[in-house]
Design a protein around this motif. Structure first.
Motif, PDB file in Angstrom:
ATOM      1  N   SER A  10      76.239  50.233  90.054  1.00 11.87           N
ATOM      2  CA  SER A  10      75.844  49.512  91.009  1.00 11.87           C
ATOM      3  C   SER A  10      76.450  47.970  90.859  1.00 11.87           C
ATOM      4  O   SER A  10      76.307  47.338  91.940  1.00 11.87           O
ATOM      5  CB  SER A  10      74.260  49.369  91.307  1.00 11.87           C
ATOM      6  N   LEU A  11      76.585  47.560  89.867  1.00 15.64           N
ATOM      7  CA  LEU A  11      77.222  46.386  89.787  1.00 15.64           C
ATOM      8  C   LEU A  11      78.755  46.567  89.313  1.00 15.64           C
ATOM      9  O   LEU A  11      79.262  47.769  89.131  1.00 15.64           O
ATOM     10  CB  LEU A  11      76.953  45.620  88.361  1.00 15.64           C
ATOM     11  N   ASN A  12      79.565  45.434  89.518  1.00 18.32           N
ATOM     12  CA  ASN A  12      80.871  45.952  89.346  1.00 18.32           C
ATOM     13  C   ASN A  12      81.202  45.897  87.731  1.00 18.32           C
ATOM     14  O   ASN A  12      80.074  45.513  87.053  1.00 18.32           O
ATOM     15  CB  ASN A  12      81.969  44.411  89.732  1.00 18.32           C
ATOM     16  N   ILE A  43      86.671  36.967  69.176  1.00 20.00           N
ATOM     17  CA  ILE A  43      85.888  35.890  69.694  1.00 20.00           C
ATOM     18  C   ILE A  43      86.892  35.229  70.643  1.00 20.00           C
ATOM     19  O   ILE A  43      87.776  34.847  70.280  1.00 20.00           O
ATOM     20  CB  ILE A  43      85.769  34.726  68.347  1.00 20.00           C
ATOM     21  N   TYR A  44      86.263  35.038  71.772  1.00 21.57           N
ATOM     22  CA  TYR A  44      86.865  34.490  73.003  1.00 21.57           C
ATOM     23  C   TYR A  44      86.239  33.031  73.495  1.00 21.57           C
ATOM     24  O   TYR A  44      85.007  32.650  73.071  1.00 21.57           O
ATOM     25  CB  TYR A  44      86.817  35.321  74.118  1.00 21.57           C
ATOM     26  N   ALA A  45      87.070  32.011  73.685  1.00 21.78           N
ATOM     27  CA  ALA A  45      86.802  30.837  74.195  1.00 21.78           C
ATOM     28  C   ALA A  45      86.604  30.910  75.697  1.00 21.78           C
ATOM     29  O   ALA A  45      87.450  31.428  76.438  1.00 21.78           O
ATOM     30  CB  ALA A  45      87.888  29.687  73.786  1.00 21.78           C
ATOM     31  N   VAL A  46      85.395  30.502  75.983  1.00 14.93           N
ATOM     32  CA  VAL A  46      84.874  30.566  77.376  1.00 14.93           C
ATOM     33  C   VAL A  46      84.652  29.122  77.937  1.00 14.93           C
ATOM     34  O   VAL A  46      83.964  28.365  77.199  1.00 14.93           O
ATOM     35  CB  VAL A  46      83.540  31.249  77.809  1.00 14.93           C
ATOM     36  N   ASP A  47      85.301  28.635  78.908  1.00 15.04           N
ATOM     37  CA  ASP A  47      85.176  27.272  79.774  1.00 15.04           C
ATOM     38  C   ASP A  47      84.539  27.640  81.170  1.00 15.04           C
ATOM     39  O   ASP A  47      85.308  27.938  82.084  1.00 15.04           O
ATOM     40  CB  ASP A  47      86.335  26.301  79.555  1.00 15.04           C
ATOM     41  N   LEU A  48      83.219  27.189  81.266  1.00 15.56           N
ATOM     42  CA  LEU A  48      82.448  27.650  82.290  1.00 15.56           C
ATOM     43  C   LEU A  48      82.715  26.546  83.329  1.00 15.56           C
ATOM     44  O   LEU A  48      83.017  26.776  84.691  1.00 15.56           O
ATOM     45  CB  LEU A  48      80.902  27.851  82.256  1.00 15.56           C
ATOM     46  N   ARG A  49      83.117  25.231  83.008  1.00 21.27           N
ATOM     47  CA  ARG A  49      83.407  24.291  83.968  1.00 21.27           C
ATOM     48  C   ARG A  49      84.795  24.698  84.524  1.00 21.27           C
ATOM     49  O   ARG A  49      84.631  24.656  85.900  1.00 21.27           O
ATOM     50  CB  ARG A  49      83.620  22.938  83.196  1.00 21.27           C
ATOM     51  N   ASP A  57      91.849  39.904  79.963  1.00 20.91           N
ATOM     52  CA  ASP A  57      91.386  40.054  81.332  1.00 20.91           C
ATOM     53  C   ASP A  57      91.569  38.885  82.164  1.00 20.91           C
ATOM     54  O   ASP A  57      92.057  38.948  83.403  1.00 20.91           O
ATOM     55  CB  ASP A  57      90.201  40.702  81.327  1.00 20.91           C
ATOM     56  N   CYS A  58      91.183  37.743  81.811  1.00 19.29           N
ATOM     57  CA  CYS A  58      90.910  36.538  82.496  1.00 19.29           C
ATOM     58  C   CYS A  58      92.747  35.871  82.464  1.00 19.29           C
ATOM     59  O   CYS A  58      93.155  35.635  83.601  1.00 19.29           O
ATOM     60  CB  CYS A  58      90.414  35.554  81.854  1.00 19.29           C
ATOM     61  N   LEU A  59      93.204  35.823  81.394  1.00 23.45           N
ATOM     62  CA  LEU A  59      94.822  35.221  81.382  1.00 23.45           C
ATOM     63  C   LEU A  59      95.655  35.990  82.330  1.00 23.45           C
ATOM     64  O   LEU A  59      96.411  35.494  82.907  1.00 23.45           O
ATOM     65  CB  LEU A  59      95.033  35.306  79.896  1.00 23.45           C
ATOM     66  N   HIS A  60      95.727  37.302  81.847  1.00 23.30           N
ATOM     67  CA  HIS A  60      96.665  38.132  82.640  1.00 23.30           C
ATOM     68  C   HIS A  60      96.494  38.798  84.139  1.00 23.30           C
ATOM     69  O   HIS A  60      97.314  39.146  84.919  1.00 23.30           O
ATOM     70  CB  HIS A  60      97.071  39.243  81.679  1.00 23.30           C
ATOM     71  N   ARG A  61      95.188  38.901  84.256  1.00 17.34           N
ATOM     72  CA  ARG A  61      94.696  39.441  85.467  1.00 17.34           C
ATOM     73  C   ARG A  61      94.025  38.389  86.657  1.00 17.34           C
ATOM     74  O   ARG A  61      93.782  38.701  87.619  1.00 17.34           O
ATOM     75  CB  ARG A  61      93.635  40.729  85.359  1.00 17.34           C
ATOM     76  N   GLY A  62      93.734  37.298  86.134  1.00 19.82           N
ATOM     77  CA  GLY A  62      93.264  36.353  86.718  1.00 19.82           C
ATOM     78  C   GLY A  62      91.804  36.628  87.427  1.00 19.82           C
ATOM     79  O   GLY A  62      91.216  36.002  88.491  1.00 19.82           O
ATOM     80  N   VAL A  63      91.089  37.401  86.659  1.00 19.06           N
ATOM     81  CA  VAL A  63      89.601  37.610  87.209  1.00 19.06           C
ATOM     82  C   VAL A  63      88.778  36.881  86.352  1.00 19.06           C
ATOM     83  O   VAL A  63      88.675  36.406  85.298  1.00 19.06           O
ATOM     84  CB  VAL A  63      89.486  39.216  87.043  1.00 19.06           C
ATOM     85  N   ARG A  64      87.482  36.949  86.930  1.00 21.88           N
ATOM     86  CA  ARG A  64      86.288  36.512  86.124  1.00 21.88           C
ATOM     87  C   ARG A  64      85.935  37.707  85.370  1.00 21.88           C
ATOM     88  O   ARG A  64      85.045  38.514  85.825  1.00 21.88           O
ATOM     89  CB  ARG A  64      85.261  36.235  87.043  1.00 21.88           C
ATOM     90  N   CYS A  65      86.217  37.430  83.811  1.00 24.91           N
ATOM     91  CA  CYS A  65      86.015  38.469  82.933  1.00 24.91           C
ATOM     92  C   CYS A  65      84.572  38.594  82.658  1.00 24.91           C
ATOM     93  O   CYS A  65      83.509  37.756  82.858  1.00 24.91           O
ATOM     94  CB  CYS A  65      86.945  38.171  81.698  1.00 24.91           C
ATOM     95  N   ARG A  66      84.289  39.619  81.759  1.00 22.61           N
ATOM     96  CA  ARG A  66      82.906  39.816  81.207  1.00 22.61           C
ATOM     97  C   ARG A  66      82.421  38.780  80.431  1.00 22.61           C
ATOM     98  O   ARG A  66      80.992  38.610  80.055  1.00 22.61           O
ATOM     99  CB  ARG A  66      82.926  41.035  80.524  1.00 22.61           C
ATOM    100  N   HIS A  67      83.136  38.032  79.708  1.00 23.62           N
ATOM    101  CA  HIS A  67      82.856  37.014  78.693  1.00 23.62           C
ATOM    102  C   HIS A  67      82.260  35.730  79.308  1.00 23.62           C
ATOM    103  O   HIS A  67      81.274  35.054  79.006  1.00 23.62           O
ATOM    104  CB  HIS A  67      84.107  36.566  77.823  1.00 23.62           C
ATOM    105  N   ILE A  68      83.040  35.272  80.507  1.00 16.66           N
ATOM    106  CA  ILE A  68      82.438  34.338  81.445  1.00 16.66           C
ATOM    107  C   ILE A  68      81.259  34.789  82.224  1.00 16.66           C
ATOM    108  O   ILE A  68      80.114  33.839  82.068  1.00 16.66           O
ATOM    109  CB  ILE A  68      83.531  33.849  82.685  1.00 16.66           C
TER     110      ILE A  68
END
Length: 115
Positions: A10-12, A43-49, A57-68
């Protein structure tokens, strides 16, 4: 037979993984930046701002990844749907960060998710 939908169906995929995978969100000197230790130990660096993470996933696909998403859920910035089975949530969700995970109630209001 349960009428409650499963988290995964039910969730993506990324939101479901953010809620159920064993990950830890750690604060940094900046209240909007976090280190997220994934279930693989990376370990991934996440910047919510900025809405970015240094994972592929975020860098190459441009999506809001599971870490964010995990950081957003952990801080209560993204609300967990009311129908989610609480027993399926990662028990580490929300530990180590300011703020608290929020879950929607059936009446549409939200409450702090108690560990």
């Amino acid at each position: 037979m349960s009428t409650t939908p499963s988290i995964e169906s039910s969730l993506n995929k990324r939101s479901a993984s953010a809620l159920t995978s064993a990950m830890v969100v750690l604060p940094t000197d900046d209240s909007e930046r976090f280190k997220v230790v994934s279930d693989s130990g990376r370990i991934y660096a996440v910047d919510l701002r900025a809405g970015v993470c240094d994972c592929p996933d975020c860098l190459h696909r441009g999506v809001r990844c599971r870490h964010i998403r995990r950081a957003e859920y952990a801080r209560g910035e993204r609300t967990i749907p009311a129908w989610v089975d609480r027993s399926r949530l990662d028990p580490l969700l929300g530990q180590h960060v300011s703020g608290a995970p929020r879950i929607e109630r059936v009446d549409g209001t939200t409450e702090v998710l108690e560990a």
